[in-house]
Design a protein around this motif. Structure first.
Motif, mmCIF file in Angstrom:
data_model
loop_
_atom_site.group_PDB
_atom_site.id
_atom_site.type_symbol
_atom_site.label_atom_id
_atom_site.label_comp_id
_atom_site.label_asym_id
_atom_site.label_seq_id
_atom_site.Cartn_x
_atom_site.Cartn_y
_atom_site.Cartn_z
ATOM 1 N N ARG A 1 0.829 -1.200 0.000
ATOM 2 C CA ARG A 1 0.000 0.000 0.000
ATOM 3 C C ARG A 1 0.864 1.251 0.000
ATOM 4 O O ARG A 1 1.885 1.304 0.674
ATOM 5 N N GLY B 1 -3.175 6.311 -1.656
ATOM 6 C CA GLY B 1 -4.492 5.684 -1.616
ATOM 7 C C GLY B 1 -4.554 4.382 -2.382
ATOM 8 O O GLY B 1 -5.633 3.809 -2.573
ATOM 9 N N SER C 1 -5.368 -0.954 -7.209
ATOM 10 C CA SER C 1 -6.762 -0.627 -6.897
ATOM 11 C C SER C 1 -6.797 0.478 -5.855
ATOM 12 O O SER C 1 -5.866 0.673 -5.088
ATOM 13 N N ARG C 2 -7.911 1.215 -5.867
ATOM 14 C CA ARG C 2 -8.185 2.223 -4.852
ATOM 15 C C ARG C 2 -9.680 2.442 -4.814
ATOM 16 O O ARG C 2 -10.396 2.102 -5.760
ATOM 17 N N ALA C 3 -10.173 3.007 -3.724
ATOM 18 C CA ALA C 3 -11.606 3.198 -3.549
ATOM 19 C C ALA C 3 -12.182 4.042 -4.683
ATOM 20 O O ALA C 3 -11.634 5.092 -5.033
ATOM 21 N N GLY C 4 -13.271 3.554 -5.252
ATOM 22 C CA GLY C 4 -13.971 4.316 -6.277
ATOM 23 C C GLY C 4 -13.374 4.227 -7.660
ATOM 24 O O GLY C 4 -13.852 4.901 -8.582
#
Length: 233
Positions: A137, A140, A151-154
């Motif tokens: 990680r 974000g 990958s990331r949120a949204g």
């Protein structure tokens, strides 16, 4: 993995060249099959696991670049691309879509043999152990080591080519340190591989586009590049 345990598939529409390469590799101790096009290749892949494809770039129907794009991923076979187009631009495109190596046609069969062994050694070294967890990680973002996806949120998952994954991994192993182009080339392609500054620059440019809105890769003039974010995992 020994040569005898390595399963190869030669994919080329040129019957004479396909036979020449297949016979040479069999004589060198490999388990080798052949296919004349993408359709025959898909049929072979459905029936047997292959460790590496020797893939012609220019074929009728689906070409080699399209095949590399759809096959790339953690479980995909390694790919050495052959092409009658020997310009630097063609080589960069072949490497950047995800091929592990690239040779102009006609190639010396002994050089192809050496490249196959080098790619398989590199794959074996990578598969032997993973120095970090399955995810890493930064900012974000989450990098899935197995799927080679960001990958990331949204945001839908972002797939990485082999070159992008290797280069990003080099940065994540050494965050907030300047890496020269030579260091990035060594990490991304392995010792002795025929890769040059321009290919690294193109890879980094593509990584930057995939890592928006952050811009974690900073150019350090006359020195190289630095990954500016902290890394977890």
């Amino acid at each position: 993995m020994s040569d005898a345990d390595t399963k190869l598939l030669v994919v080329d529409d040129d019957a004479e060249l396909r036979t020449l390469v297949t016979d040479f590799l069999r004589a060198s101790g490999f388990d080798v099959d052949a296919a004349a096009n993408g359709t025959e290749m898909d049929r072979a892949l459905g029936e047997k696991h292959y460790d590496l494809l020797v893939l012609d770039q220019m074929m009728p129907g689906e070409d080699g670049l399209s095949i590399v794009r759809r096959l790339r991923g953690a479980d995909a076979p390694a790919i050495i691309m052959l092409s009658a187009m020997g310009e630097d631009t063609d080589r960069i495109i072949g490497l950047e879509v995800g091929a592990d190596d690239y040779l102009p046609k006609p190639c010396n069969p002994r050089e192809l043999l050496a490249r196959i062994r080098a790619v398989m050694r590199r794959r074996s070294a990578e598969g032997g152990s993973v120095p970090h967890g399955k995810v890493r990680r930064f900012g974000g973002w989450t990098l899935d080591i197995v799927q080679r996806q960001l990958s990331r949120a949204g945001v839908p998952p972002v797939a990485l080519t082999d070159a992008e994954f290797r280069t990003l991994s080099a940065f994540l192993d050494r965050p907030q340190r300047v890496l020269t182009r030579d260091q990035l080339i060594e990490h991304a392609r392995g010792l002795g591989s025929d890769v040059f500054d321009r290919a690294i620059d193109v890879t980094i440019s593509r990584l930057r586009k995939k890592l928006v809105p952050e811009d974690p890769i900073r150019t350090v003039r006359n020195e190289g590049y630095m990954f500016t974010l902290k890394v977890e995992g």
